[in-house]
Design a protein around this motif. Structure first.
Motif, PDB file in Angstrom:
ATOM      1  N   MET A 108       0.810  -1.230   0.000  1.00  8.04           N
ATOM      2  CA  MET A 108       0.000   0.000   0.000  1.00  8.04           C
ATOM      3  C   MET A 108       0.842   1.279   0.000  1.00  8.04           C
ATOM      4  SD  MET A 108      -2.888  -1.313   2.680  1.00  8.04           S
ATOM      5  CE  MET A 108      -3.886   0.158   2.791  1.00  8.04           C
ATOM      6  N   THR A 109       2.073   1.177   0.513  1.00 10.41           N
ATOM      7  CA  THR A 109       2.893   2.394   0.675  1.00 10.41           C
ATOM      8  C   THR A 109       3.092   3.196  -0.623  1.00 10.41           C
ATOM      9  OG1 THR A 109       3.953   1.491   2.607  1.00 10.41           O
ATOM     10  CG2 THR A 109       5.162   3.228   1.475  1.00 10.41           C
ATOM     11  N   PRO A 110       3.369   2.541  -1.778  1.00  9.47           N
ATOM     12  CA  PRO A 110       3.627   3.337  -2.984  1.00  9.47           C
ATOM     13  C   PRO A 110       2.481   4.254  -3.404  1.00  9.47           C
ATOM     14  CG  PRO A 110       4.224   1.034  -3.328  1.00  9.47           C
ATOM     15  CD  PRO A 110       3.514   1.101  -2.023  1.00  9.47           C
ATOM     16  N   LEU A 153      -6.660   1.857  -6.016  1.00 13.67           N
ATOM     17  CA  LEU A 153      -7.369   0.611  -6.317  1.00 13.67           C
ATOM     18  C   LEU A 153      -6.586  -0.235  -7.324  1.00 13.67           C
ATOM     19  CD1 LEU A 153      -9.837  -1.046  -5.732  1.00 13.67           C
ATOM     20  CD2 LEU A 153     -11.093   0.215  -7.446  1.00 13.67           C
ATOM     21  N   ASP A 154      -6.034   0.416  -8.348  1.00 16.22           N
ATOM     22  CA  ASP A 154      -5.225  -0.317  -9.332  1.00 16.22           C
ATOM     23  C   ASP A 154      -4.048  -1.026  -8.665  1.00 16.22           C
ATOM     24  OD1 ASP A 154      -6.782   0.270 -11.439  1.00 16.22           O
ATOM     25  OD2 ASP A 154      -5.495   1.822 -12.301  1.00 16.22           O
ATOM     26  N   LEU A 155      -3.388  -0.312  -7.741  1.00 15.21           N
ATOM     27  CA  LEU A 155      -2.215  -0.905  -7.067  1.00 15.21           C
ATOM     28  C   LEU A 155      -2.606  -2.148  -6.291  1.00 15.21           C
ATOM     29  CD1 LEU A 155      -0.372   2.231  -5.741  1.00 15.21           C
ATOM     30  CD2 LEU A 155       0.623   0.492  -7.196  1.00 15.21           C
ATOM     31  N   LEU A 156      -3.720  -2.045  -5.587  1.00 14.12           N
ATOM     32  CA  LEU A 156      -4.180  -3.205  -4.817  1.00 14.12           C
ATOM     33  C   LEU A 156      -4.567  -4.353  -5.744  1.00 14.12           C
ATOM     34  CD1 LEU A 156      -6.425  -1.796  -1.958  1.00 14.12           C
ATOM     35  CD2 LEU A 156      -4.050  -2.487  -1.856  1.00 14.12           C
ATOM     36  N   MET A 157      -5.204  -4.010  -6.862  1.00 14.57           N
ATOM     37  CA  MET A 157      -5.655  -5.069  -7.767  1.00 14.57           C
ATOM     38  C   MET A 157      -4.473  -5.744  -8.456  1.00 14.57           C
ATOM     39  SD  MET A 157      -9.165  -3.396  -9.201  1.00 14.57           S
ATOM     40  CE  MET A 157      -9.671  -4.744 -10.230  1.00 14.57           C
TER      41      MET A 157
END
Ligand code: HEM
Length: 497
Positions: free
Chosen positions: A135-137, A269-273
């Motif tokens: 999540m950090t980025p 959301l994209d990063l998590l996905m």
């Protein structure tokens, strides 16, 4: 009743009291001082107090009963160590973080709460570490710069809505408006969702968000049960969250479904996905439930903390016209130099930064921090050994108001945080975003968002306190400090120069 019955009753009460006394000897047997203990309740009664009183009680624990170094408390029978010594705090939150990676975590058994078990706030050990690194980025300065125009758009909506409202009303509730702003902003930046809370008076978003933080008696009781009798809470499958959580869950589900079909935005959301996709380099993958949980958490965590900070800041500035004028001058200078309130300009605004940091000192939305001991730990320089599972609390409110660190602690004095005075601030005495590797992941985003909104409001209007609303009333519920009855201000529009 016969004598035997009375005798039995008296013996029963005495035995219960002896049991309570024995359970409450955890700290005294280790030589740790405690404030006066109420049988069975320990020190949990403070949770029932209203307004600022729970924090004033914590202040007594801090200043009278040893909390400024360390002392013990009980939530019914659960021992809690209050640590106010700055060196010890540094050890626990930073140097020896490996022993304190976790916060107190709750297992919620009601189906309606299930999603909360997967939130990063509730995760422990390696699972937390992996999630945090994924999540950090989302919050690098590059990402902040990218999101800046979106935040500006929402702040413009805030200003025009507030001015329109002010034209037709003697005073307006800015807490309410800041809440709409933070909800629109986080939804837009994290998910590309347009809530349009300003345009649409009946938008579900602000209503659901507001009800999430409302502290009804039912909610208060459920929190007390969860803290004091987690087994009973679990057994009866009591529900912790209000139904508005279901609303957020539905919104996020629909957005994830749309993303799976559509284009990428490079947002949270994209990063998590992406992290959820089968990726051989990342052993740990995020499943659908986890993506859903973090997304909802962002909506919840990003709403009230920032809105309350903005509301408190606007209250202080309305109350202190000299500071307000000083801030306006700084902002006008920035607009003159940069042509607009640019990202760079906002980052350079030292007094704006100072006003927000001073607000967060006086009213930190999270006035207590906690860590859970994850392996036995010898408290440095003391005889005390903490055991796995012990809870440590840091009295943020009391440290933020300790005259030893902050002369005239109840005064709003932004100059404390100006660069020329920063050397006078003792490290670890200002911690509105928490401490160490488990601090607020979104600090940079929250400050940027607050600066844009406050900056634009101050440039557009003169803020004054409404008659009858000169004092700030706060409530401390669901672990968050917020204005109780909103912040009612008169807005006098300023002509553009
Ligand atoms: C003025 C606004 C805010 C304040 C004062 C604030 C404060 C805090 C504090 C005190 C913590 C606990 C830190 C610790 O235990 O050391 C925290 C954690 C967290 N905050 Fe914030 N916060 C704010 C805004 C936000 C926003 C806008 C988001 C999301 C968009 C957010 C997301 C989180 C998350 C996910 C955590 C948990 C981090 C973890 O467990 O690793 N916060 N925040």
């Amino acid at each position: 009743m016969g004598v035997e019955v009375w005798l039995l009753l008296v013996v029963g009460v005495l035995m219960a009291l002896a049991y309570s006394r024995w359970r409450h000897s955890y700290w005294s047997s280790r030589g740790v001082p405690t404030p006066p203990i109420i049988p069975f309740l320990g020190h949990i009664h403070a949770l029932f107090l209203k307004g600022l009183k729970p924090l004033l009680y914590e202040n007594e624990v801090y200043s009278k009963y040893g909390g400024s170094t360390f002392c013990g408390k009980y939530e019914m029978f659960r021992p809690i160590l209050v640590v106010g010594d700055l060196e010890l705090m540094k050890h626990i939150t930073v140097k020896d973080f490996d022993y304190f990676t976790d916060r107190r975590n709750f297992t919620l058994t009601n189906e309606g709460d299930d999603v909360m078990n997967d939130m990063i706030t509730n995760k422990t050990g390696n699972e937390w570490k992996t999630l945090r690194s994924i999540m950090t980025p989302t919050f690098t300065s590059g990402k902040m710069r990218g999101m800046y125009p979106l935040v500006c758009d929402k702040a413009d909506d805030l200003v025009s809505f507030s001015l329109k409202e002010a034209a037709n009303n003697p005073h307006i509730d800015m807490k309410h408006n800041f809440g709409r702003f933070t909800m629109d902003t986080i939804a837009s930046c994290a998910f590309g969702i347009e809530c349009n809370s300003f345009e649409n008076e009946n938008s579900e978003f602000p209503k659901a968000a507001a009800s999430f933080f409302q502290l009804t008696w039912k909610r208060k009781l459920s929190i007390i049960f969860l803290i004091t009798l987690p087994k009973v809470f679990k057994f009866f499958k009591l529900r912790f969250n209000p139904p508005s959580l279901d609303f957020f869950a539905e919104v996020v589900k629909e957005t994830i479904a749309a993303r799976e079909k559509g284009a990428k935005r490079g947002d949270f959301l994209d990063l998590l996905m992406e992290a959820g996709k089968d990726n051989p380099e990342k052993k740990q993958v995020l499943n659908y439930k986890s993506i859903l949980a973090q997304s909802i958490l962002f909506l919840i965590a990003g709403y009230d903390t920032t809105a309350s900070t903005l509301a408190f800041a606007s209250f202080f500035l309305a109350k202190n016209s000299t500071h307000q004028q000083h801030l306006r001058k700084e902002l006008q200078g920035i607009v003159k130099e940069h042509g607009d309130l640019t990202y760079q300009g906002i980052m350079e605004a030292k007094f704006l930064d100072a006003c927000l940091l001073e607000t967060l000192r006086l009213y930190p939305p999270a006035p207590m921090l906690e860590r859970q001991c994850t392996k036995d730990y010898q408290l440095p320089g003391t005889e005390l050994k903490l055991h796995k599972g012990d809870i440590v609390q840091f009295p943020v409110w009391s440290i933020h108001h300790d005259p030893k660190y902050w002369p005239e602690p109840n005064e709003f004095r932004p100059h404390r945080f100006m660069p020329e005075n920063r050397d006078n601030i003792t490290t670890f005495t200002h911690m509105p975003f928490g401490l160490g590797p488990r601090n607020c992941i979104a600090m940079r985003f929250a400050l940027m968002e607050a600066k844009v909104a406050l900056g634009k409001m101050i440039l557009a209007a003169d803020l004054q306190l409404a008659p009858g609303y000169e004092e700030m009333e706060v409530e401390f519920g669901v672990g968050i400090l917020r204005p109780k009855n909103g912040v009612n201000l008169i807005l006098k529009p300023l002509s553009e120069e």
